[in-house]
Design an enzyme around this catalytic site. Structure first.
Site, PDB file in Angstrom:
ATOM      1  N   HIS A 184       0.807  -1.226   0.000  1.00 46.51           N
ATOM      2  CA  HIS A 184       0.000   0.000   0.000  1.00 46.51           C
ATOM      3  C   HIS A 184       0.841   1.278   0.000  1.00 46.51           C
ATOM      4  O   HIS A 184       0.421   2.291  -0.585  1.00 46.51           O
ATOM      5  CB  HIS A 184      -0.986  -0.039   1.173  1.00 46.51           C
TER       6      HIS A 184
ATOM      7  N   ASP B  32      -5.961  -1.051  -8.089  1.00 49.52           N
ATOM      8  CA  ASP B  32      -5.546  -1.919  -6.989  1.00 49.52           C
ATOM      9  C   ASP B  32      -6.401  -3.185  -7.069  1.00 49.52           C
ATOM     10  O   ASP B  32      -7.338  -3.392  -6.287  1.00 49.52           O
ATOM     11  CB  ASP B  32      -5.786  -1.160  -5.670  1.00 49.52           C
ATOM     12  N   SER B  33      -6.079  -4.003  -8.062  1.00 48.46           N
ATOM     13  CA  SER B  33      -7.024  -5.075  -8.435  1.00 48.46           C
ATOM     14  C   SER B  33      -6.517  -6.457  -8.043  1.00 48.46           C
ATOM     15  O   SER B  33      -5.355  -6.641  -7.685  1.00 48.46           O
ATOM     16  CB  SER B  33      -7.214  -5.050  -9.963  1.00 48.46           C
TER      17      SER B  33
HETATM   18  N1  SAM Z   1      -5.039  -4.192  -1.791  1.00 44.82           N
HETATM   19  C1  SAM Z   1      -4.914  -5.612  -1.718  1.00 44.82           C
HETATM   20  C2  SAM Z   1      -3.476  -5.934  -1.495  1.00 44.82           C
HETATM   21  O1  SAM Z   1      -2.930  -5.495  -0.483  1.00 44.82           O
HETATM   22  O2  SAM Z   1      -2.920  -6.619  -2.332  1.00 44.82           O
HETATM   23  C3  SAM Z   1      -5.383  -6.413  -2.909  1.00 44.82           C
HETATM   24  C4  SAM Z   1      -6.205  -5.780  -3.857  1.00 44.82           C
HETATM   25  S1  SAM Z   1      -7.878  -5.579  -3.467  1.00 44.82           S
HETATM   26  C5  SAM Z   1      -8.326  -6.779  -2.318  1.00 44.82           C
HETATM   27  C6  SAM Z   1      -8.552  -6.188  -4.984  1.00 44.82           C
HETATM   28  C7  SAM Z   1      -9.999  -5.801  -5.120  1.00 44.82           C
HETATM   29  O3  SAM Z   1     -10.362  -5.640  -6.502  1.00 44.82           O
HETATM   30  C8  SAM Z   1     -10.980  -6.850  -4.565  1.00 44.82           C
HETATM   31  O4  SAM Z   1     -11.620  -6.329  -3.422  1.00 44.82           O
HETATM   32  C9  SAM Z   1     -11.961  -7.121  -5.726  1.00 44.82           C
HETATM   33  O5  SAM Z   1     -13.291  -7.273  -5.287  1.00 44.82           O
HETATM   34  C10 SAM Z   1     -11.769  -5.869  -6.571  1.00 44.82           C
HETATM   35  N2  SAM Z   1     -12.147  -6.010  -7.988  1.00 44.82           N
HETATM   36  C11 SAM Z   1     -11.891  -7.049  -8.810  1.00 44.82           C
HETATM   37  N3  SAM Z   1     -12.415  -6.820 -10.038  1.00 44.82           N
HETATM   38  C12 SAM Z   1     -13.002  -5.581  -9.982  1.00 44.82           C
HETATM   39  C13 SAM Z   1     -13.695  -4.769 -10.917  1.00 44.82           C
HETATM   40  N4  SAM Z   1     -13.905  -5.194 -12.189  1.00 44.82           N
HETATM   41  N5  SAM Z   1     -14.143  -3.543 -10.524  1.00 44.82           N
HETATM   42  C14 SAM Z   1     -13.932  -3.110  -9.242  1.00 44.82           C
HETATM   43  N6  SAM Z   1     -13.288  -3.837  -8.291  1.00 44.82           N
HETATM   44  C15 SAM Z   1     -12.821  -5.054  -8.671  1.00 44.82           C
END
Ligand code: SAM
Length: 290
Positions: free
Chosen positions: A62, A155-156
């Site tokens: 982050h 951040d996907s």
């Molecule tokens: N920040 C975290 C880390 O420390 O690695 C990981 C990334 S975060 C958990 C990834 C997020 O992207 C998930 O909550 C998921 O639901 C979201 N996500 C996946 N596809 C998406 C999309 N098409 N639009 C919006 N959010 C999406």
């Protein structure tokens, strides 16, 4: 009886940790959300069995996804985050007083609900007055947005399931259209080490190179991600992350990011730079096909 969690991080490669207690598990409309308590890693959050965030090393991810672009363009005021459900990226961005507006577009509200309850170390700033949460597909959001942003952070998850479209040319073009004339896009760019991750790295970076005048990658080490060697993409309409580095002394502390790391992160191993330059897999170790 011992309980262990294992993630298959590549073909025939697993990363395991001992679980003290599973504290949350829910199948949302998009993915399986699990949160564990562990001795060594603290709380661990996974999606569909893939490690997303651990209490022990999330600060690395982050801090590097947030402070690098802000030390290139300190005038960034409006930020769009695609994904970012655990809130760690928001937490780091809110440390910057110049930021006036953070829109976070997370497809799965269940992730935010779980993070607010069980991952307070990352979700603590989701209620900052500058933050607005949208629970919808980031792909649609950028296509329809009338807002112009100075920074977009993707951040996907990995390019599978709902995250797949966040690595497409169409999505990157739509991001380009809603970025300001000096806008910057930072995206989760996978890893150069295992073949499946390296393929996605090359695919994503070659697409960004065709759209943005400046398209680089920078590295950080994250022990709980496959191989520990992970990259972010830095795509920019105007500013170069090294040439335009501002060397700002922040009034807040960081545990990983610093001015030396900023510059060093863009100094890539030869095989990685070659893959980026040639937009193809070049490392002969991949003949092991893993
Ligand atoms: N920040 C975290 C880390 O420390 O690695 C990981 C990334 S975060 C958990 C990834 C997020 O992207 C998930 O909550 C998921 O639901 C979201 N996500 C996946 N596809 C998406 C999309 N098409 N639009 C919006 N959010 C999406």
């Amino acid at each position: 009886m011992e309980l262990w969690f294992s993630e298959e991080q590549a073909t025939n490669i697993r990363f395991s940790f001992k679980v003290k207690e599973q504290i949350y598990s829910k199948q949302s409309d998009f993915q399986k959300i699990d949160i564990f308590d562990t001795d060594v890693l603290g709380r661990v959050f996974t999606l569909d069995g893939v490690i997303m965030t651990t209490e022990k090393d999330e600060f690395i991810y982050h801090e590097m996804i947030s402070h690098v672009p802000l030390n290139v363009n300190p005038n960034i005021e409006k930020v769009l985050i695609i994904g970012g459900g655990d809130g760690g990226t928001v937490r780091e961005l809110t440390k910057h007083k110049n930021i006036k507006k953070i829109d976070m577009v997370e497809i799965d509200e269940e992730v935010v609900i779980a993070a607010k309850k069980y991952l307070t170390f990352t979700s603590e700033k989701l209620d900052d007055p500058r933050v607005k949460l949208y629970f919808q597909d980031g792909i649609q959001f950028v296509k329809e947005s009338k807002e112009i942003y100075d920074l977009i952070i993707v951040d996907s998850t990995d390019p599978i399931g709902p995250g797949e479209g966040l690595f497409s040319t169409e999505f990157y073009n739509d991001c380009y259209s809603i970025l300001s004339d000096d806008g910057i896009l930072v995206n989760q760019s996978e890893s150069p080490y295992y073949l499946k991750d390296a393929r996605e790295l090359v695919r994503a970076t070659s697409k960004l190179k065709n759209i943005f005048p400046i398209a680089k990658v920078y590295q950080y080490h994250l022990p709980t991600y496959g191989s520990g060697h992970w990259l972010f993409g830095f795509a920019s309409k105007k500013y170069d992350p090294i040439r335009d580095f501002k060397n700002i002394k922040y009034d807040f502390t960081t545990k990983y990011y610093n001015l030396d790391i900023h510059l060093a992160a863009f100094a890539l191993p030869t095989y990685v730079q070659k893959m980026i330059d040639e937009s193809k897999i070049v490392w002969d170790n991949y003949k092991l096909n893993i």
